[in-house]
Motif scaffolding. Structure first.
Motif, PDB file in Angstrom:
ATOM      1  N   ALA A  41       0.828  -0.601  -0.103  1.00 18.14           N
ATOM      2  CA  ALA A  41      -0.210   0.284  -0.164  1.00 18.14           C
ATOM      3  C   ALA A  41       0.785   1.650   0.022  1.00 18.14           C
ATOM      4  CB  ALA A  41      -0.914   0.123   1.068  1.00 18.14           C
ATOM      5  N   ALA A  42       1.872   1.457   1.026  1.00 16.44           N
ATOM      6  CA  ALA A  42       3.128   2.347   0.950  1.00 16.44           C
ATOM      7  C   ALA A  42       3.408   2.732  -0.813  1.00 16.44           C
ATOM      8  CB  ALA A  42       3.944   2.267   1.592  1.00 16.44           C
ATOM      9  N   ALA A  43       4.193   1.577  -1.363  1.00 17.38           N
ATOM     10  CA  ALA A  43       4.578   1.753  -2.376  1.00 17.38           C
ATOM     11  C   ALA A  43       3.714   1.771  -3.537  1.00 17.38           C
ATOM     12  CB  ALA A  43       5.261  -0.005  -3.002  1.00 17.38           C
ATOM     13  N   ARG A  44       2.427   1.985  -3.504  1.00 19.19           N
ATOM     14  CA  ARG A  44       1.098   2.442  -4.372  1.00 19.19           C
ATOM     15  C   ARG A  44       0.765   3.353  -3.893  1.00 19.19           C
ATOM     16  NH1 ARG A  44      -2.185  -3.251  -5.504  1.00 19.19           N
ATOM     17  NH2 ARG A  44      -0.258  -4.018  -6.842  1.00 19.19           N
ATOM     18  N   GLY A  45       1.481   4.660  -3.287  1.00 18.76           N
ATOM     19  CA  GLY A  45       1.400   5.803  -3.072  1.00 18.76           C
ATOM     20  C   GLY A  45       0.180   6.292  -1.504  1.00 18.76           C
ATOM     21  N   VAL A  46      -0.384   5.006  -1.687  1.00 17.80           N
ATOM     22  CA  VAL A  46      -1.475   5.167   0.187  1.00 17.80           C
ATOM     23  C   VAL A  46      -0.321   6.278   1.031  1.00 17.80           C
ATOM     24  CG1 VAL A  46      -2.965   4.375   1.403  1.00 17.80           C
ATOM     25  CG2 VAL A  46      -2.561   2.916  -1.052  1.00 17.80           C
ATOM     26  N   PRO A  47      -1.521   7.333   1.817  1.00 14.42           N
ATOM     27  CA  PRO A  47      -1.494   8.016   2.682  1.00 14.42           C
ATOM     28  C   PRO A  47      -0.833   7.555   4.156  1.00 14.42           C
ATOM     29  CG  PRO A  47      -2.899   8.520   1.446  1.00 14.42           C
ATOM     30  CD  PRO A  47      -3.279   7.334   0.665  1.00 14.42           C
ATOM     31  N   LEU A  48      -0.305   8.121   4.599  1.00 16.81           N
ATOM     32  CA  LEU A  48      -0.021   7.489   5.817  1.00 16.81           C
ATOM     33  C   LEU A  48      -1.103   7.229   7.274  1.00 16.81           C
ATOM     34  CD1 LEU A  48       1.870   6.731   8.531  1.00 16.81           C
ATOM     35  CD2 LEU A  48       2.541   9.250   9.018  1.00 16.81           C
ATOM     36  N   VAL A  49      -1.710   8.081   6.966  1.00 17.58           N
ATOM     37  CA  VAL A  49      -3.103   8.235   8.112  1.00 17.58           C
ATOM     38  C   VAL A  49      -3.732   7.146   7.677  1.00 17.58           C
ATOM     39  CG1 VAL A  49      -4.333   9.320   6.099  1.00 17.58           C
ATOM     40  CG2 VAL A  49      -5.076  10.345   9.223  1.00 17.58           C
ATOM     41  N   ASP A  50      -3.889   6.799   6.163  1.00 18.88           N
ATOM     42  CA  ASP A  50      -5.526   6.036   6.314  1.00 18.88           C
ATOM     43  C   ASP A  50      -4.208   4.588   6.525  1.00 18.88           C
ATOM     44  OD1 ASP A  50      -6.918   7.537   5.085  1.00 18.88           O
ATOM     45  OD2 ASP A  50      -5.806   7.427   3.245  1.00 18.88           O
ATOM     46  N   ARG A  51      -2.741   4.748   6.204  1.00 24.66           N
ATOM     47  CA  ARG A  51      -2.152   2.739   6.625  1.00 24.66           C
ATOM     48  C   ARG A  51      -1.694   2.805   8.047  1.00 24.66           C
ATOM     49  NH1 ARG A  51       3.428   3.790   5.584  1.00 24.66           N
ATOM     50  NH2 ARG A  51       2.560   5.780   4.493  1.00 24.66           N
ATOM     51  N   ARG A  73      -7.239   7.988  19.984  1.00 23.85           N
ATOM     52  CA  ARG A  73      -5.612   9.092  20.393  1.00 23.85           C
ATOM     53  C   ARG A  73      -5.244   9.303  19.771  1.00 23.85           C
ATOM     54  NH1 ARG A  73      -1.321   9.016  23.576  1.00 23.85           N
ATOM     55  NH2 ARG A  73      -1.957   7.203  24.427  1.00 23.85           N
ATOM     56  N   TRP A  74      -4.273   8.550  19.324  1.00 23.73           N
ATOM     57  CA  TRP A  74      -2.994   7.963  17.805  1.00 23.73           C
ATOM     58  C   TRP A  74      -3.715   8.506  16.976  1.00 23.73           C
ATOM     59  CZ3 TRP A  74      -0.890   2.776  19.786  1.00 23.73           C
ATOM     60  CH2 TRP A  74      -0.042   3.184  20.565  1.00 23.73           C
ATOM     61  N   LEU A  75      -4.830   8.513  16.687  1.00 22.09           N
ATOM     62  CA  LEU A  75      -5.992   8.986  15.145  1.00 22.09           C
ATOM     63  C   LEU A  75      -6.276  10.254  15.241  1.00 22.09           C
ATOM     64  CD1 LEU A  75      -7.935   5.800  14.183  1.00 22.09           C
ATOM     65  CD2 LEU A  75      -5.732   6.715  13.316  1.00 22.09           C
ATOM     66  N   GLN A  76      -6.032  10.656  16.679  1.00 25.08           N
ATOM     67  CA  GLN A  76      -6.377  12.505  16.161  1.00 25.08           C
ATOM     68  C   GLN A  76      -5.308  13.451  15.848  1.00 25.08           C
ATOM     69  OE1 GLN A  76     -10.004  12.882  17.112  1.00 25.08           O
ATOM     70  NE2 GLN A  76      -9.599  11.361  16.958  1.00 25.08           N
ATOM     71  N   GLU A  77      -5.750  14.542  16.295  1.00 20.11           N
ATOM     72  CA  GLU A  77      -4.583  15.865  15.329  1.00 20.11           C
ATOM     73  C   GLU A  77      -3.313  16.098  16.239  1.00 20.11           C
ATOM     74  OE1 GLU A  77      -2.663  18.237  12.820  1.00 20.11           O
ATOM     75  OE2 GLU A  77      -5.010  17.064  12.188  1.00 20.11           O
ATOM     76  N   PRO A  78      -3.296  16.110  17.962  1.00 24.28           N
ATOM     77  CA  PRO A  78      -2.079  16.190  18.528  1.00 24.28           C
ATOM     78  C   PRO A  78      -1.402  15.107  18.253  1.00 24.28           C
ATOM     79  CG  PRO A  78      -4.322  16.886  19.479  1.00 24.28           C
ATOM     80  CD  PRO A  78      -4.883  15.955  18.484  1.00 24.28           C
ATOM     81  N   ALA A  79      -1.922  13.956  17.340  1.00 20.94           N
ATOM     82  CA  ALA A  79      -0.488  13.195  17.631  1.00 20.94           C
ATOM     83  C   ALA A  79       0.187  12.891  16.765  1.00 20.94           C
ATOM     84  CB  ALA A  79      -1.206  11.321  17.681  1.00 20.94           C
ATOM     85  N   ARG A  80      -0.907  13.610  15.377  1.00 19.98           N
ATOM     86  CA  ARG A  80      -0.034  13.583  13.979  1.00 19.98           C
ATOM     87  C   ARG A  80       1.221  13.706  13.008  1.00 19.98           C
ATOM     88  NH1 ARG A  80      -2.683  13.047   8.241  1.00 19.98           N
ATOM     89  NH2 ARG A  80      -1.698  14.253   7.349  1.00 19.98           N
ATOM     90  N   PRO A  81       1.635  14.828  14.403  1.00 23.05           N
ATOM     91  CA  PRO A  81       3.409  15.403  14.400  1.00 23.05           C
ATOM     92  C   PRO A  81       4.193  14.224  14.466  1.00 23.05           C
ATOM     93  CG  PRO A  81       1.967  17.143  15.079  1.00 23.05           C
ATOM     94  CD  PRO A  81       1.038  15.912  14.995  1.00 23.05           C
ATOM     95  N   ALA A  82       4.070  13.311  15.597  1.00 27.11           N
ATOM     96  CA  ALA A  82       4.601  12.593  16.474  1.00 27.11           C
ATOM     97  C   ALA A  82       4.490  11.734  14.561  1.00 27.11           C
ATOM     98  CB  ALA A  82       4.153  12.008  17.329  1.00 27.11           C
ATOM     99  N   TRP A  83       3.330  11.030  14.316  1.00 27.82           N
ATOM    100  CA  TRP A  83       3.508  10.193  13.566  1.00 27.82           C
ATOM    101  C   TRP A  83       4.292  10.824  12.701  1.00 27.82           C
ATOM    102  CZ3 TRP A  83       2.734   5.133  15.012  1.00 27.82           C
ATOM    103  CH2 TRP A  83       1.754   5.245  16.394  1.00 27.82           C
ATOM    104  N   LEU A  84       4.447  12.048  11.269  1.00 28.09           N
ATOM    105  CA  LEU A  84       4.973  12.305  10.645  1.00 28.09           C
ATOM    106  C   LEU A  84       6.115  12.532  10.381  1.00 28.09           C
ATOM    107  CD1 LEU A  84       2.475  15.082   9.931  1.00 28.09           C
ATOM    108  CD2 LEU A  84       3.092  13.038   8.138  1.00 28.09           C
ATOM    109  N   LEU A  85       6.889  12.566  12.127  1.00 32.03           N
ATOM    110  CA  LEU A  85       8.208  12.949  12.126  1.00 32.03           C
ATOM    111  C   LEU A  85       9.117  11.268  12.523  1.00 32.03           C
ATOM    112  CD1 LEU A  85      10.526  12.364  14.547  1.00 32.03           C
ATOM    113  CD2 LEU A  85      10.762  14.118  13.312  1.00 32.03           C
ATOM    114  N   LEU A  86       7.850  10.139  13.416  1.00 30.64           N
ATOM    115  CA  LEU A  86       8.303   8.871  13.249  1.00 30.64           C
ATOM    116  C   LEU A  86       8.626   8.524  11.467  1.00 30.64           C
ATOM    117  CD1 LEU A  86       6.728   7.789  16.217  1.00 30.64           C
ATOM    118  CD2 LEU A  86       9.458   7.823  15.102  1.00 30.64           C
ATOM    119  N   ASP A  87       8.147   8.734  10.546  1.00 32.05           N
ATOM    120  CA  ASP A  87       7.524   8.828   9.288  1.00 32.05           C
ATOM    121  C   ASP A  87       8.919   8.542   8.336  1.00 32.05           C
ATOM    122  OD1 ASP A  87       5.955   7.537   6.931  1.00 32.05           O
ATOM    123  OD2 ASP A  87       6.454   9.148   5.652  1.00 32.05           O
TER     124      ASP A  87
END
Length: 223
Positions: A41-51, A73-87
Motif C-alpha cells: 500500500a505504501a509503494a502504491r501511494g496510500v497516505p500514511l494516515v490511512d495506513r 488518541r493516536w488518530l487525533q490531530e495532536p498525535a499527527r506530528p509525532a507520526w509524521l516525524l517517525l515516518d
C-alpha cells in the motif's frame, strides 16, 4: 538455511526452523501478511494516515497492550506530528537510522514519548511502527529489550510491555546494528522462509521474539 545468526551476545541456531515455528501461530501469520500488505500500500501511494488506521488494530495480532481509546488518541490531530516525524526517520531501513544526526534521533525519541503518554509502553508503539516500517523496526517487548543487552526490570511471566519510551532509541540502535552485521545471512533466511514475505529486518525481528520469549511460550503450550 541453517547458518546461525548473531544478535548482541547471542547466537541463534537453526533460524529457519524458528521462523517456521513462529509462523504456526495465527496471530504471527496474520501480522506478517498485514505488514506485507501495508508495504504494498505504501509503494502504491496510500497516505500514511490511512495506513496508520489499518496498522493500529493489526498490532493486536502480536498482543499489543494498547486499548481502543489509545488508538483513538493516536488518530487525533495532536498525535499527527509525532507520526509524521517517525515516518521521516524510519522509512529507509537500519543503515539510514544508524546514520541519523543526534538531533533527529532526539526528535524521534520525543515523538515516541508523546505517543506513549501515561497509559502505554514502547512495545505497543513499536508494534504499530513495525507494520508501517517493516524495513526498519523491531518489536520492543520487555524480553526483547533485555535480549538486546539493555537493562530493564519487568514482572516475570507473560509479556506485559512495561518498558517506557526511553528504550526506543537504544533498542533500535542495537537491533539495527545486528541487521547490518548479519545482512547477507538474513536476506537468504528471509528468502527461504515459505510462510510469508519477509525482508532481512523482519527476519531478525521474528527471531528476536522467538529467542527472547517465544521458546518459553512454546514450551508452556506443550505442557
Amino acid at each position: 538455511m541453517r547458518d546461525p545468526i548473531t544478535l548482541h551476545t547471542h547466537v541463534i541456531d537453526d533460524p529457519l526452523r524458528l521462523l517456521a515455528r513462529r509462523a504456526t501461530l495465527p496471530g504471527a501469520h496474520g501480522y506478517d501478511r498485514s505488514a506485507h500488505a501495508l508495504r504494498v500500500a505504501a509503494a502504491r501511494g496510500v497516505p500514511l494516515v490511512d495506513r496508520l488506521a489499518l496498522a493500529l488494530h493489526g498490532s493486536w495480532m502480536v498482543n499489543s497492550r494498547a486499548t481502543s481509546p489509545v488508538f483513538r488518541r493516536w488518530l487525533q490531530e495532536p498525535a499527527r506530528p509525532a507520526w509524521l516525524l517517525l515516518d521521516q526517520v524510519l522509512s529507509d531501513g537500519p543503515e539510514a537510522w544508524l546514520s541519523l544526526a543526534d538531533d533527529e534521533r532526539s526528535a524521534a525519541a520525543q515523538a515516541v514519548t508523546l505517543l506513549c503518554g501515561d497509559d502505554v509502553g514502547v512495545a505497543a508503539v513499536s508494534k504499530v511502527l513495525a507494520l508501517l516500517y517493516p524495513q526498519t523496526m523491531c518489536l520492543m517487548d520487555d524480553h526483547a529489550i533485555v535480549y538486546l543487552g539493555l537493562s530493564h526490570d519487568f514482572p516475570p511471566g507473560e509479556e506485559k510491555g512495561t518498558a517506557g519510551p526511553s528504550f526506543f532509541v537504544p533498542a533500535l540502535d542495537a537491533f539495527s546494528a545486528a541487521v547490518v552485521a548479519n545482512r547477507d545471512a538474513l536476506t537468504a533466511l528471509a528468502a527461504a522462509h515459505a510462510e510469508a514475505v519477509l525482508d532481512a529486518t523482519q527476519a531478525l525481528d521474528r527471531l528476536l521474539w522467538v529467542a527472547s520469549y517465544g521458546e518459553r511460550f512454546f514450551r508452556a503450550a506443550a505442557r
